[in-house]
Write an enzyme that holds these catalytic residues in place. Structure first.
Site, PDB file in Angstrom:
ATOM      1  N   CYS A   1       2.061   2.855   2.555  1.00 10.11           N
ATOM      2  CA  CYS A   1       1.239   3.842   1.448  1.00 10.11           C
ATOM      3  C   CYS A   1       0.379   4.675   1.622  1.00 10.11           C
ATOM      4  CB  CYS A   1       0.458   2.857   0.916  1.00 10.11           C
ATOM      5  SG  CYS A   1       1.198   1.429   0.090  1.00 10.11           S
TER       6      CYS A   1
ATOM      7  N   HIS B   1      -5.686   5.906  -1.826  1.00  9.79           N
ATOM      8  CA  HIS B   1      -5.422   6.089  -0.959  1.00  9.79           C
ATOM      9  C   HIS B   1      -5.170   6.683   0.368  1.00  9.79           C
ATOM     10  CE1 HIS B   1      -3.421   2.141   1.455  1.00  9.79           C
ATOM     11  NE2 HIS B   1      -4.794   2.328   1.721  1.00  9.79           N
TER      12      HIS B   1
ATOM     13  N   ASP C   1       7.267   5.028  -3.012  1.00 12.31           N
ATOM     14  CA  ASP C   1       6.533   5.444  -1.917  1.00 12.31           C
ATOM     15  C   ASP C   1       7.046   4.884  -0.645  1.00 12.31           C
ATOM     16  OD1 ASP C   1       5.612   2.275  -2.033  1.00 12.31           O
ATOM     17  OD2 ASP C   1       3.447   3.169  -1.426  1.00 12.31           O
ATOM     18  N   ASN C   2       7.576   3.831  -0.378  1.00 13.00           N
ATOM     19  CA  ASN C   2       8.242   2.926   0.612  1.00 13.00           C
ATOM     20  C   ASN C   2       8.922   1.762   0.247  1.00 13.00           C
ATOM     21  OD1 ASN C   2       4.825   2.393   1.160  1.00 13.00           O
ATOM     22  ND2 ASN C   2       6.686   0.731   0.749  1.00 13.00           N
TER      23      ASN C   2
END
Ligand SMILES: *[C@@H]1O[C@H](CO)[C@@H](O)[C@H](O)[C@H]1NC(C)=O
Ligand SMILES: *[C@@H]1O[C@H](CO)[C@@H](O)[C@H](O)[C@H]1NC(C)=O
Ligand SMILES: *[C@@H]1O[C@H](CO)[C@@H](O)[C@H](O)[C@H]1NC(C)=O
Ligand SMILES: *[C@@H]1O[C@H](CO)[C@@H](O)[C@H](O)[C@H]1NC(C)=O
Length: 480
Positions: free
Chosen positions: A71, A127, A271-272
């Site tokens: 993230c 984050h 995001d991943n």
């Protein structure tokens, strides 16, 4: 006669065109959290994502768009246009009580867009650091922020560990607990859209949803869509994806009703990779979230616009990376990045299917875990251990909680380098490092070249001063 009629029409058209092109396009950037490659309708017919599918199919599906394995690093790329190994964020994520951040000398995407006159709003997960106010969204370029600072939390109570984590701008914001975050964030996004006059302002809306990160939580109606799925985790997870899809549908409906669509670019990306331990699936790709395999780093992504794409309804297979969105979106907005960023402008590649200017990229360089991966053309070099979950994880069919790593997932720790031909072997079954020593050598040299500019990872220890007990039970800035 003909000519007389033609001229006024031309004039009117010209005036209309200049009016509509006077304003930089609205930009909506949607990020799904931990969404697996195989968890969207355009990759897997098991998924019910009608809104996303329609946007993707009528836009440009990005089939070779890479992100970071986790993230914080990916969000760093989106906000700065720099790889995390240039900002110190390449090792793991910022934890609730670790004082990580994007160094303030990096100019963020919303800061750049503000200079071009945009209204900038963020709804969702940050984050990217909050130990000091100066690292938080409204100090990093956003006019407004609704959402949370940390990497995860309860979808209803917004509790994370021992603290509450939800804000409206700088203020702690208490919500009715019956509210599921996909609905909360969709409503907030809609309120923002309604507050903007599309003819008078350009909107940048950054929408990093909580969905579909663990914890596995979803209102029953979405889980029920998948009553045919026996595995409970998978069933809830798929429901979470469909709730996200509905949120995106609601938001795009309002964008259409309010007249944004004739001058708007929408970008959607994960995001991943997904985390198979929480119901996600990356097949046919190898590996998991938090690995350097394609399953951790190849993002499900698309771009949608009704007016700005010269070519659409197609699948784009040109090489691009999350760092490229920064200059690409700036191009669309009529601006340009500061010199020296890692990202490259992909607008001609996406909007006209021209060859990508990118022929190489860095998957990551982690100087603490001592692993790295690089792509050069069709080839990918992995240095060190790519992660903990190294297999090809099947769709879960049984009532199991967390699947144990299967035997194919274990990797010989003595392996120092692996080489794959991603074009011909996108699922990374065949290590060709012994077969092609010259290619191996070339990629090792390229990686060594990139490593020269590495900024050591900033990975500070947990700080007890972060404890929510000092802040009325909330995760709050003020401890660094
Ligand atoms: C899209 O990506 C998948 C997964 O890497 C790959 O199997 C497929 O061949 C790609 N499609 C095209 C048209 O290149
Ligand atoms: C920010 O500062 C760091 C440390 O001085 C430096 O290495 C980096 O190049 C700077 N980055 C930018 C974009 O100014
Ligand atoms: C979408 O809008 C409908 C109709 O207003 C509403 O019932 C639903 O809860 C919304 N879904 C989300 C995810 O916001
Ligand atoms: C402290 O937290 C409680 C909820 O735990 C909240 O109701 C109250 O308003 C907060 N007080 C202040 C001063 O923020």
């Amino acid at each position: 006669m003909r000519r007389e009629m033609f001229l006024p029409t031309l004039l009117v058209t010209a005036v209309l065109l200049s009016l509509s092109s006077a304003r930089p396009p609205h930009i909506v950037l949607i990020v799904a959290d931990d969404l697996g490659w195989n968890d969207v309708g355009w990759h897997n017919p098991q998924m019910y994502t009608p809104n996303l599918d329609k946007l993707a199919r009528n836009g440009v599906i990005l089939n070779s768009s890479y992100v970071q394995p986790i993230c914080t690093p990916t969000r760093n790329c989106l906000m700065t246009g720099f790889y995390p190994y240039h900002t110190g964020l390449q090792h793991f994520v910022i934890l609730d009580d670790t004082p990580g951040y994007i160094p303030t000398n990096f100019t963020t995407l919303p800061e750049k867009l503000k200079q071009l006159g945009y209204s900038t709003h963020m709804v969702g997960k940050w984050h990217l650091g909050y130990c000091n106010w100066k690292y938080t969204p409204t100090y990093r370029g956003f006019d407004s922020f609704m959402g949370y600072y940390n990497g995860r939390e309860d979808y209803y109570t917004h509790e994370e560990g021992t603290g509450y984590d939800f804000r409206l701008n700088k203020d702690v914001h208490y919500l009715p607990q019956a509210d599921y975050s996909a609905h909360t964030f969709a409503r907030r996004a809609i309120d923002i859209i309604i507050s903007v006059d599309p003819q008078k302002e350009s909107l940048f809306l950054y929408l990093p949803f909580q969905s579909v990160h663990e914890p596995l939580q979803v209102p029953e109606k979405y889980e029920k869509i998948y009553s045919n799925i026996q595995n409970k985790e998978r069933r809830i997870y798929c429901g979470m994806v469909s709730a996200l899809d509905e949120a995106v549908g609601n938001i795009t409906n309002v964008l259409r009703e309010r007249g944004f669509m004739d001058n708007l670019l929408l970008v959607f990306t994960s995001d991943n990779g997904g985390n198979f331990q929480y119901g996600a699936n990356n097949l046919p790709l190898r590996g998991n979230k938090n690995t350097l395999w394609e399953g951790g780093t190849k993002g499900a992504a698309f771009v949608y616009s009704e007016t700005l794409l010269k070519k659409k309804n197609y699948e784009n297979t040109e090489m691009m990376h999350a760092v490229d969105l920064f200059p690409t979106l700036l191009h669309v907005a009529g601006g340009s990045p500061d010199p020296g960023i890692d990202g490259m402008d992909m607008w001609p590649t996406i909007s006209e299917n021209k060859a990508s200017p990118r022929t190489e990229f860095i998957y990551n360089i982690d100087d603490i875990d001592k692993n790295a991966a690089i792509r050069v053309g069709d080839y990918k070099l992995i240095e060190g251990i790519p992660g903990q979950n190294n297999g090809w994880y099947p769709l879960p069919t049984r009532e199991v909680h967390f699947q144990e790593e299967d035997s194919v997932g274990r990797l010989n720790v003595d392996i120092q380098y692996q080489l794959f031909d991603i074009k011909h072997d996108p699922t990374e079954h065949f290590d060709i490092s012994e077969k092609y020593p010259d290619v191996l050598e070339k990629l090792k040299q390229r990686l060594a070249e990139y490593k020269k500019s590495l900024v050591p990872a900033f990975s500070p220890p947990p700080d007890p001063k972060a404890n929510p007990k000092y802040y009325n039970g909330t995760w709050s800035p003020g401890w660094c």
